[in-house]
Design a protein around this motif. Structure first.
Motif, PDB file in Angstrom:
ATOM      1  N   LEU A 160      25.041   7.558  38.015  1.00 52.07           N
ATOM      2  CA  LEU A 160      24.115   6.892  38.723  1.00 52.07           C
ATOM      3  C   LEU A 160      24.106   5.474  38.916  1.00 52.07           C
ATOM      4  O   LEU A 160      24.303   4.799  40.149  1.00 52.07           O
ATOM      5  N   ILE A 161      24.509   4.788  37.792  1.00 51.15           N
ATOM      6  CA  ILE A 161      25.056   3.356  37.941  1.00 51.15           C
ATOM      7  C   ILE A 161      26.205   3.359  38.656  1.00 51.15           C
ATOM      8  O   ILE A 161      26.277   2.204  39.391  1.00 51.15           O
TER       9      ILE A 161
ATOM     10  N   VAL B 138      15.028  15.514  30.857  1.00 49.59           N
ATOM     11  CA  VAL B 138      15.850  16.025  29.735  1.00 49.59           C
ATOM     12  C   VAL B 138      15.062  16.360  28.360  1.00 49.59           C
ATOM     13  O   VAL B 138      15.115  17.229  27.950  1.00 49.59           O
TER      14      VAL B 138
ATOM     15  N   PHE C 178      15.565   4.680  33.957  1.00 49.79           N
ATOM     16  CA  PHE C 178      16.438   5.645  33.208  1.00 49.79           C
ATOM     17  C   PHE C 178      15.761   6.413  32.028  1.00 49.79           C
ATOM     18  O   PHE C 178      15.678   7.296  31.848  1.00 49.79           O
TER      19      PHE C 178
ATOM     20  N   GLN D   4      24.240  14.359  28.752  1.00 53.85           N
ATOM     21  CA  GLN D   4      23.013  13.475  29.005  1.00 53.85           C
ATOM     22  C   GLN D   4      23.216  12.032  29.447  1.00 53.85           C
ATOM     23  O   GLN D   4      23.099  11.637  30.516  1.00 53.85           O
ATOM     24  N   TRP D   5      24.393  11.386  28.881  1.00 51.76           N
ATOM     25  CA  TRP D   5      24.638   9.993  29.275  1.00 51.76           C
ATOM     26  C   TRP D   5      25.567   9.881  30.592  1.00 51.76           C
ATOM     27  O   TRP D   5      25.124   9.083  31.393  1.00 51.76           O
ATOM     28  N   GLN D   6      26.129  11.040  30.748  1.00 49.57           N
ATOM     29  CA  GLN D   6      27.013  11.220  32.120  1.00 49.57           C
ATOM     30  C   GLN D   6      26.169  10.933  33.147  1.00 49.57           C
ATOM     31  O   GLN D   6      26.605  10.174  34.259  1.00 49.57           O
ATOM     32  N   GLN D   7      24.815  11.453  33.419  1.00 47.29           N
ATOM     33  CA  GLN D   7      23.974  11.405  34.475  1.00 47.29           C
ATOM     34  C   GLN D   7      23.447   9.747  34.940  1.00 47.29           C
ATOM     35  O   GLN D   7      23.657   9.454  35.827  1.00 47.29           O
ATOM     36  N   VAL D   8      23.210   9.027  33.906  1.00 46.42           N
ATOM     37  CA  VAL D   8      23.028   7.890  33.932  1.00 46.42           C
ATOM     38  C   VAL D   8      24.060   6.924  34.396  1.00 46.42           C
ATOM     39  O   VAL D   8      24.233   6.070  35.172  1.00 46.42           O
TER      40      VAL D   8
ATOM     41  N   TYR E 182      13.594   8.969  33.077  1.00 45.29           N
ATOM     42  CA  TYR E 182      14.426  10.206  33.549  1.00 45.29           C
ATOM     43  C   TYR E 182      14.601  11.161  32.351  1.00 45.29           C
ATOM     44  O   TYR E 182      14.276  12.216  32.337  1.00 45.29           O
ATOM     45  N   TYR E 183      14.998  10.426  31.409  1.00 45.38           N
ATOM     46  CA  TYR E 183      15.244  11.157  30.033  1.00 45.38           C
ATOM     47  C   TYR E 183      14.023  12.028  29.469  1.00 45.38           C
ATOM     48  O   TYR E 183      13.968  13.184  29.128  1.00 45.38           O
TER      49      TYR E 183
ATOM     50  N   VAL F  10      19.709   4.244  26.082  1.00 41.78           N
ATOM     51  CA  VAL F  10      19.517   3.764  27.663  1.00 41.78           C
ATOM     52  C   VAL F  10      19.490   2.360  27.551  1.00 41.78           C
ATOM     53  O   VAL F  10      20.334   1.611  28.136  1.00 41.78           O
TER      54      VAL F  10
ATOM     55  N   LEU G 158      18.326   9.047  22.737  1.00 37.25           N
ATOM     56  CA  LEU G 158      18.749   8.924  24.240  1.00 37.25           C
ATOM     57  C   LEU G 158      18.037   7.916  24.715  1.00 37.25           C
ATOM     58  O   LEU G 158      18.538   6.909  25.581  1.00 37.25           O
TER      59      LEU G 158
END
Lengths: 652, 483
Positions: free
Chosen positions: B275-276, A650, A642, B268-272, A645-646, B208, B204
């Motif tokens: 995925l989870i 991003v 993760f 941004q966090w929406q993607q993680v 990925y950022y 994570v 970010l």
């Protein structure tokens, strides 16, 4: 009243069908039979009412608005509106009489014929249900409701042919009848769709009024009216067992004999003729479609008669005879003599039902023996049945004294043949000569049947012969009604259907005018009028020659070997159909089943997915090792992925 | 600290006081105290829930902005307290049977629940960590409470080690966040984000790590590995507790952290989270297929269900949060009911764990089997049971959010529920159609049948009263999106 005529049989069927074992067998029989007799009495009133009304209005009045009984709205969807409604005109009134009379007789007759059978509740329920569907068919106000009745009688026919469901042959015959009819019904349904497409309605009134507007229209490059008529005729061919779609009718004899009399002789199989007559305004507009009807009818009349001469099963002979007579009706309608077609339909219903029920009585007497080779000389044992059979055969062969008296078939068959001759067209002449030849054969096989069954020496099991007995009154007495019809129906109804009263009688129910084919048929040469009688008598004489003094049949068979083989095997229709349609269809079916369904759809679909899922589940379960460092490792990998990925996606 | 702080924190203070009193009582009375203390603990939780429900007016931040009290935290606490109380009620018969009558047992429930209350109220990363640790440490001990059993010790140890790792991640993440924003307070972090120039990569990365730590608590893939082992190793009563309240609390704090201070980074966090969520649904559905042990099966089921709930969070909309709250509430009811039935799987007073032991249950215990059938149908999401509406809410939220990622999530959710339906329906098939191998114990504790019955009834009642539940969550989630 009209409502009661149509729905009494349904109520009877519902009571016995739902009552089940709570009703005794006798009660079920009595309920359904009495309901039908009541319906028949009401139908008589209805018929007299309609005829009186029409006659009183007189010829000059032209078309009389039919009586309408609105029941319910069936569909109302956009432009498509449809009602459940009964339409009572001469055509339906005649059919009411035919259907309720024959059905009542068959109901009562069956009480005796089915004695000792354990399923008589079911049997009588089906009979009544059939009668309801048939009445719905003939009294329908529009094509879709007619189709409802059409399919209803089809289902009941299926159920009754397969009544002895423990018999393999009965099941197969039932399926065959249903499947062959599907071909016709498909055409019929397309015809209904086409009608709706072009006229915007399936209501008879609207169709006939809008018919003029169809004249110049075309459908997919063909004349619109012709397309509609041919499609409807395909439906009629299926139901009425015309050449090509006829194969199911002889096999349908697997059903109990009363069923053959009611469904496969008198009523259901005539539905096709009824349909053509009902749609006569359309057929009148399409000479081509009418010619097709004529040719098919003529070919069927001749074809079925040839096969009828060679069969030994007593019921099959009569079945082919029915097929042949339906051909007569069709070519009558084809040349434009709709009144003649309806006339023959009516007389035929009486004498053919009589013949079938008489044959049933013979079969009953001989312990379910149907093979004529094992009969002979039994007229002394069952004289009443014999008398009835002779009357029926006389009517079928069309015997009579011109100008004095004739049996029913004498008038109606003559009317048809005269019309065909009067057409002076290729189709008409073909039909006429085919009809004359078939008339000869008809008389021949009728007497062949009588002679083989009742005369000569007995050829079957001696024990059976000793126990042969006349059928009980409950079977014999109702036949009197049919016998009366077979004797007098032609004489008394001629003027209505074919004579000078026909305009007043039909009052617009069928297409006719003052210079039509029927009018010309009244002015044909004398020899044409006499020809049917002459060939009929010749046929009877030939039959006496061959079977009356010892049996010359086998010798003739040898002399005309190729023809005999062809006729005896029903022109190999079943074999050809088996090779062309049945086996390829089964092969295609097997291919789609084995390869298409099991391998491809199941293999890739349900089974394949299930298999992959199970395999995937095992793989995933293996991830769960139980080692704590694996678990921790998975967590860290997750975080690293993760975060990376950022940083990569991003962050840049 | 003012007296306002104390009033706002009254429910937590009540819980803490109760704990202290019960410890003293237990210390003097010994293990005889276990059952009375447990009953008293249930009552204490219910009173605390009552207090939470009636303090609605004084919203705001307290204790120098360390805790927040608002409609959302209120709703979360009420749910947590009710679910905890129900879990402890369900465990009452176990105190005598499987827990060796330790009076610490109910106390640990109270400690953990207090931790959860602090957790969901956190307005500062420090408070969050405090609550999280109070909850987690209690849970570690509960998992290993039967220390004489190897499997229970193993489960406790695994849970502890991995839990410590996840706590470390949260702490590490918090320090990174502090490093980039200069604050641990939620409002200040939010302020720093608003003032930033748009490059928040450091924040970010910190986020994570926090997400990883919280995902561990809700057992979402790939931080789920402990779940099957711990669920299987712990006594059924404890597992029932694990599956309910802590998940609820962790999920609520998940929402508060991501939607609150990090609301500006939703994209941004929406993607993680997506995925989870997707990985959880897939793994939960597939891995359960081959499970014979019903507790492991429920573990995978809970992983899959957390995936569904996370769809609502991933949507990042008020509708999504409402969906998540509804989903978690209904899920808690279904889980408690299911575990009530699992607990009555006993033969000669020993607990059974294989799903085959449920075979033919309908003949021996028709009412319990009926309750279980309702539970299983609801878990597979078959209308008109409440489980269907939970799924419907989160799927609708995803579809209405509109991005292709969220729609893909909804599609995966729908497909995996088909796969999951297989193992839920198999249990019904076992209970109804298969012959019973041996009779189960005849005498069931009243607490089990009451819980199962109430849960089954709730699944139907919640359907009928779904509007009211929904209205409640609409009000609660509104607070999160005002700032």
């Amino acid at each position: 009243m009209y409502f009661a005529i149509v729905f009494l049989p349904l109520f009877g069927a519902l009571i016995t069908g739902l009552g089940g074992k709570r009703l005794s067998m006798r009660a079920a029989q009595v309920i359904t039979s009495s309901f039908l007799v009541a319906a028949a009495i009401l139908a008589t009133y209805a018929f007299i009412g309609v005829v009186q009304h029409n006659m009183a209005a007189g010829e000059g009045h032209g078309a009389i608005e039919p009586i309408k009984v609105q029941l319910l709205t069936w569909f109302s969807s956009g432009d498509f509106k449809l009602d459940w409604a009964l339409r009572i005109d001469t055509l339906s009134a005649v059919m009411f009489i035919v259907v309720t009379y024959v059905s009542s007789v068959v109901h009562i007759y069956s009480i005796g014929y089915m004695e000792g059978d354990q399923g008589v509740r079911r049997f009588h329920t089906y009979l009544s249900l059939f009668t309801f569907a048939m009445l719905m068919l003939v009294s329908s106000d529009n094509l879709v409701q007619l189709f409802f009745g059409w399919e209803g009688v089809g289902v009941c026919s299926y159920l009754l042919i397969g009544y002895y469901y423990h018999k393999d042959s009965a099941n197969q015959a039932a399926m065959k009848a249903f499947i062959v009819n599907r071909v016709g019904d498909f055409g019929f349904a397309l015809g209904i769709f086409a009608t709706f497409l072009l006229v915007g309605s399936v209501d008879f009134d609207v169709i006939f009024h809008g018919a003029e507007g169809l004249k110049e229209q075309s459908l997919m490059g063909f004349d619109a009216v012709t397309v509609i008529c041919l499609l409807l005729f395909i439906g009629a061919m299926g139901k009425s067992a015309q050449l090509g779609l006829h194969t199911w009718l002889p096999d349908a004899m697997e059903g109990p004999t009363p069923v053959s009399a009611l469904i496969h002789a008198a009523t259901m199989v005539t539905a096709g003729v009824f349909l053509v007559c009902r749609m006569s305004p359309l057929f009148e507009m399409s000479p081509f479609a009418s010619d097709v009807v004529t040719y098919v009818g003529a070919a069927t009349a001749l074809f079925a008669a040839t096969v009828g001469m060679t069969q030994f099963d007593i019921k099959r002979v009569i079945a082919y005879s029915t097929c042949s007579q339906l051909g007569y009706m069709f070519f009558a309608a084809g040349v434009g003599a709709y009144g003649g077609a309806m006339f023959h339909l009516m007389t035929h219903a009486f004498f053919k039902a009589l013949l079938f029920l008489g044959a049933g009585s013979v079969i009953h007497a001989l312990h379910h023996e149907q093979d004529m080779r094992k009969m002979g000389g039994i007229w002394r044992k069952i004289p009443i049945t014999y008398t009835y059979m002779v009357i029926g055969s006389l009517a079928l062969a069309g015997v009579g004294i011109p100008g004095v008296f004739g049996f029913a078939g004498f008038y109606s068959k003559d009317a048809i043949l005269e019309s065909a001759y009067a057409a002076h067209s290729l189709a008409g002449n073909t039909a006429f000569w085919f009809g004359i030849i078939a008339a000869f054969m008809t008389a021949f096989y009728s007497w062949r049947l009588l002679l083989l069954t009742f005369h000569g020496t007995y050829r079957g099991d001696k024990h059976t012969f000793d126990h042969a007995h006349e059928s009980p009154a409950v079977m014999i007495v109702p036949l009197a009604l049919l016998a009366l019809g077979a004797i007098f129906a032609g004489l008394y109804a001629y003027e209505w259907f074919f004579g000078h009263d026909r305009f007043a009688f039909f009052a617009g129910a069928i297409a006719q005018d003052h210079h039509d084919i029927v009018d010309k048929a009244h002015h044909v040469p004398e020899w044409v009028k006499l020809a049917p009688l002459v060939v009929g008598l010749a046929g009877i004489a030939t039959a006496y020659l061959v079977y009356g003094f010892g049996n010359l049949g086998p010798m003739l068979s040898k002399m005309f070997m190729p023809l005999d083989v062809l006729f005896r095997n029903k022109w190999f229709f079943d074999e050809i159909y088996d090779a062309i349609f049945v086996r390829p269809a089964l092969a295609i079916g097997r291919f789609f089943w084995q390869v298409g369904d099991i391998k491809i759809i199941d293999g890739l679909g349900p089974n394949g997915i299930a298999g992959r899922i199970a395999a995937g589940a095992r793989q995933i379960a293996r991830l769960q090792t139980g080692y704590i460092y694996h678990y921790a490792f998975a967590m860290l990998i997750g975080v690293v992925v993760f975060a990376t990925y950022y940083l990569l996606v991003v962050g840049l | 600290m003012t007296h306002l702080d104390l009033i706002a924190f009254a429910p937590e203070l009540l819980m803490a006081a109760a704990i202290l009193v019960f410890i003293l009582f237990g210390a003097f009375t010994g293990d005889k105290a276990a059952r009375p203390v447990a009953i008293a603990a249930v009552v204490a939780m219910l009173i605390a829930a009552f207090l939470v429900a009636n303090q609605g007016t004084d919203d705001g931040n307290f204790f120098n902005n360390l805790v927040a009290i608002n409609d959302f935290t209120g709703a979360a606490k009420i749910l947590i307290l009710l679910v905890s109380a129900a879990s402890l009620f369900l465990a009452l018969p176990h105190i005598a049977r499987d827990i060796n009558k330790r009076f610490e047992f109910p106390l640990l429930y109270l400690f953990a629940t207090l931790g959860m209350m602090i957790l969901v109220s956190a307005q500062d990363l420090m408070t969050l960590y405090l609550g999280l640790e109070l909850m987690s440490l209690s849970l570690y001990v509960l998992a290993a409470l039967r220390r004489e059993l190897v499997r229970a010790s193993e489960a406790g140890l695994k849970y502890f080690v991995l839990g410590a790792l996840s706590s470390g991640m949260i702490l590490y993440g918090s320090s990174i966040i502090y490093g980039y924003s200069g604050a641990t307070n939620f409002d200040l972090i939010a302020g720093a984000l608003t003032a930033s120039d748009g490059n928040n990569i450091g924040l970010l990365v910190g986020l994570v790590f926090v997400i990883a730590g919280l995902a561990f608590k809700v057992s979402a893939v790939p931080f789920h590995m402990w779940t099957p082992d711990v669920y299987q190793g712990a006594p059924a009563a404890v597992t029932a507790f694990f599956a309910g309240a802590p998940k609820l609390a962790a999920m609520m704090v998940f929402v508060r952290v991501l939607v609150g201070p990090f609301g500006d980074l939703t994209a941004q966090w929406q993607q993680v989270i997506a995925l989870i969520s997707m990985a959880s649904m897939i793994l939960g559905a597939f891995a359960a297929l081959n499970q014979r042990n019903i507790k492991r099966l429920m573990a995978y089921s809970s992983i899959a269900n957390m995936g569904y709930a996370l769809i609502g969070l991933a949507a990042g909309t008020p509708e999504g949060v409402q969906g998540l709250m509804a989903y978690m509430t209904i899920y808690a009811v279904m889980t408690l009911g299911t575990f009530a039935v699992i607990m009555l799987m006993r033969r000669e007073d020993r607990p059974l764990e294989n799903i085959e032991d449920l075979a033919g249950l309908i003949n021996q215990k028709p009412r319990m089997a009926a309750a279980m059938i309702i539970m299983m149908f609801s878990l597979s999401g078959i209308p008109p049971l409440a489980g269907f509406f939970g799924k419907l809410m989160v799927f609708m939220a995803a579809i209405n959010e509109g991005s292709s990622l969220m729609i893909a999530l909804a599609v995966v959710g729908a497909l995996t529920s088909v796969v999951a339906a297989f193992y839920y329906l198999r249990i019904i098939k076992l209970m109804v159609f298969d012959p019973q191998p041996d009779e189960l114990d005849h005498k069931d504790a009243r607490e089990w049948s009451i819980t199962a019955g109430v849960a089954a009834a709730l699944l139907i009642v919640l359907t009928l009263g779904f509007q009211h539940l929904h209205a409640w969550f609409v009000g609660a989630s509104a607070v999160l999106f005002t700032g």
